[in-house]
Design a protein around this motif. Structure first.
Motif, PDB file in Angstrom:
ATOM      1  N   ARG A  83       0.860  -1.189   0.000  1.00 43.14           N
ATOM      2  CA  ARG A  83       0.000   0.000   0.000  1.00 43.14           C
ATOM      3  C   ARG A  83       0.893   1.235   0.000  1.00 43.14           C
ATOM      4  NH1 ARG A  83      -2.277   2.499   4.505  1.00 43.14           N
ATOM      5  NH2 ARG A  83      -4.029   3.872   4.041  1.00 43.14           N
ATOM      6  N   GLN A  84       0.857   1.976  -1.090  1.00 40.95           N
ATOM      7  CA  GLN A  84       1.687   3.162  -1.264  1.00 40.95           C
ATOM      8  C   GLN A  84       0.939   4.397  -0.787  1.00 40.95           C
ATOM      9  OE1 GLN A  84       2.357   4.310  -5.298  1.00 40.95           O
ATOM     10  NE2 GLN A  84       3.390   6.222  -4.744  1.00 40.95           N
ATOM     11  N   THR A  85       1.466   5.050   0.243  1.00 40.87           N
ATOM     12  CA  THR A  85       0.962   6.337   0.697  1.00 40.87           C
ATOM     13  C   THR A  85       2.040   7.384   0.436  1.00 40.87           C
ATOM     14  OG1 THR A  85       1.877   6.347   2.943  1.00 40.87           O
ATOM     15  CG2 THR A  85      -0.135   5.038   2.579  1.00 40.87           C
ATOM     16  N   PRO A  86       1.793   8.658   0.740  1.00 43.51           N
ATOM     17  CA  PRO A  86       2.866   9.648   0.597  1.00 43.51           C
ATOM     18  C   PRO A  86       4.059   9.401   1.514  1.00 43.51           C
ATOM     19  CG  PRO A  86       0.732  10.727   0.570  1.00 43.51           C
ATOM     20  CD  PRO A  86       0.473   9.300   0.964  1.00 43.51           C
ATOM     21  N   THR A 107      -7.230   4.942  -3.861  1.00 44.77           N
ATOM     22  CA  THR A 107      -8.227   5.412  -2.899  1.00 44.77           C
ATOM     23  C   THR A 107      -7.906   6.841  -2.486  1.00 44.77           C
ATOM     24  OG1 THR A 107      -8.607   3.175  -2.045  1.00 44.77           O
ATOM     25  CG2 THR A 107      -9.199   5.008  -0.594  1.00 44.77           C
ATOM     26  N   ASP A 108      -8.942   7.665  -2.380  1.00 43.81           N
ATOM     27  CA  ASP A 108      -8.792   9.023  -1.872  1.00 43.81           C
ATOM     28  C   ASP A 108      -9.072   9.031  -0.370  1.00 43.81           C
ATOM     29  OD1 ASP A 108      -8.379   9.791  -4.459  1.00 43.81           O
ATOM     30  OD2 ASP A 108     -10.251  10.908  -4.671  1.00 43.81           O
ATOM     31  N   ALA A 247      -7.257  14.817   1.010  1.00 47.73           N
ATOM     32  CA  ALA A 247      -6.008  15.098   1.726  1.00 47.73           C
ATOM     33  C   ALA A 247      -4.828  14.427   1.039  1.00 47.73           C
ATOM     34  CB  ALA A 247      -6.115  14.629   3.174  1.00 47.73           C
ATOM     35  N   TYR A 248      -5.028  13.193   0.585  1.00 49.47           N
ATOM     36  CA  TYR A 248      -4.003  12.463  -0.164  1.00 49.47           C
ATOM     37  C   TYR A 248      -4.636  11.222  -0.767  1.00 49.47           C
ATOM     38  CZ  TYR A 248      -3.557   9.426   4.024  1.00 49.47           C
ATOM     39  OH  TYR A 248      -3.786   8.573   5.066  1.00 49.47           O
ATOM     40  N   GLN A 249      -3.879  10.545  -1.591  1.00 47.57           N
ATOM     41  CA  GLN A 249      -4.297   9.277  -2.180  1.00 47.57           C
ATOM     42  C   GLN A 249      -3.362   8.172  -1.720  1.00 47.57           C
ATOM     43  OE1 GLN A 249      -4.168   9.939  -6.484  1.00 47.57           O
ATOM     44  NE2 GLN A 249      -6.402   9.921  -6.555  1.00 47.57           N
ATOM     45  N   TYR A 250      -3.872   6.942  -1.748  1.00 44.64           N
ATOM     46  CA  TYR A 250      -2.965   5.807  -1.639  1.00 44.64           C
ATOM     47  C   TYR A 250      -3.288   4.814  -2.736  1.00 44.64           C
ATOM     48  CZ  TYR A 250      -6.597   3.352   1.192  1.00 44.64           C
ATOM     49  OH  TYR A 250      -7.742   2.754   1.651  1.00 44.64           O
ATOM     50  N   HIS A 251      -2.301   3.960  -3.052  1.00 49.06           N
ATOM     51  CA  HIS A 251      -2.400   3.020  -4.163  1.00 49.06           C
ATOM     52  C   HIS A 251      -2.022   1.622  -3.688  1.00 49.06           C
ATOM     53  CE1 HIS A 251      -2.237   6.706  -6.639  1.00 49.06           C
ATOM     54  NE2 HIS A 251      -1.184   7.035  -5.913  1.00 49.06           N
TER      55      HIS A 251
END
Length: 259
Positions: A83-86, A107-108, A247-251
């Motif tokens: 799971r890639q977050t910032p 996902t947002d 706020a951010y996305q993750y992949h």
């Protein structure tokens, strides 16, 4: 793929990731450096079965650590997901791309300031504390296998922060809308929100969603957050109507074939 930390408020990301872990707890959590390895044998939720790197500077021994993680996932009968977050190291993401991995879901993560949000003065729906009733309603609305009830009950029973279960039912149809709100100090997360297809655009979803946010604010939350698929246009439109902003996305990454 853009650099994972580009343009993100990393302290906010860290805080939302932490409350997210508490709001949807995995059965097994291990660490390899700053990589969190989350596994749950009884439930296939991606959030409960993935590797989440939490420090952009932690990218040593990538092949070795990914293989160690794969063995853990194999023991649970799960495919390895990252799971890639910032907070993920850009070097890791570049490495995944060169090793035959690809993104298959985005996902947002959205937030709203509850202190400035216009909400009804009263609750249209009071929160229930009946976990079994909520799970039955949630499974029915999501069309999930009833056999997953015990696993879902274990997950929800493990949530430590205060939780409100919002359920709308009719005698003729049974459950037609649900929402789960988890309040963690001044942050409230909407973890489950579903409306029967027959009752969408009728206002029921707005009513139950408003009640969950109102309950959270009454209970002391100042901000709310949620996670939604980046291609779920109807849900995104509803959340934006309430003032939620990304706020951010993750992949999620998986390996198409072993290199």
């Amino acid at each position: 793929m853009e650099a994972s930390s580009l343009g993100s408020d990393l302290p906010l990301v860290r805080r939302l990731e932490a409350v997210g872990f508490r709001a949807w707890p995995a059965a097994s959590v291990a660490y390899d450096g700053s990589w969190q390895i989350r596994l749950t044998g009884g439930h296939p939720s991606k959030r409960l079965n993935c590797v989440v790197p939490l420090d952009p500077s932690d990218y040593r021994d990538l092949d070795l650590r990914l293989e160690k993680a794969r063995k853990r996932f194999d023991a649970y009968g799960r495919a390895l997901l990252v799971r890639q977050t910032p907070l993920s190291p850009p070097a890791l993401i570049e490495h995944l791309g060169t090793k035959g991995w690809s993104v298959f879901e985005t996902t947002d993560v959205m937030t709203v300031d509850l202190t400035e949000l216009e909400l009804p003065d009263t609750l249209d729906y009071l929160p229930s504390h009946d976990i079994g009733r909520f799970i039955d309603a949630n499974l029915a609305l999501d069309g999930e296998d009833p056999a997953s009830k015990s696993a879902l009950a274990e997950i929800i029973s493990s949530i430590k922060p205060a939780s409100g279960f919002f359920i709308k039912e009719t005698p003729q149809e049974g459950p037609i809308a649900v929402a789960l709100c988890v309040q963690d100090n001044d942050l409230a997360g909407i973890m489950s929100f579903a409306v029967s297809p027959r009752h969408r655009r009728s206002g029921i979803g707005t009513e139950i969603f408003s009640s969950a946010l109102r309950w959270a604010r009454i209970s002391g939350a100042r901000s709310a957050w949620l996670q939604v698929g980046s291609t779920n246009a109807p849900a995104l439109a509803l959340y934006r109507k309430f003032g939620f902003r990304k706020a951010y996305q993750y992949h999620y990454w998986h390996q198409d074939a072993r290199a």
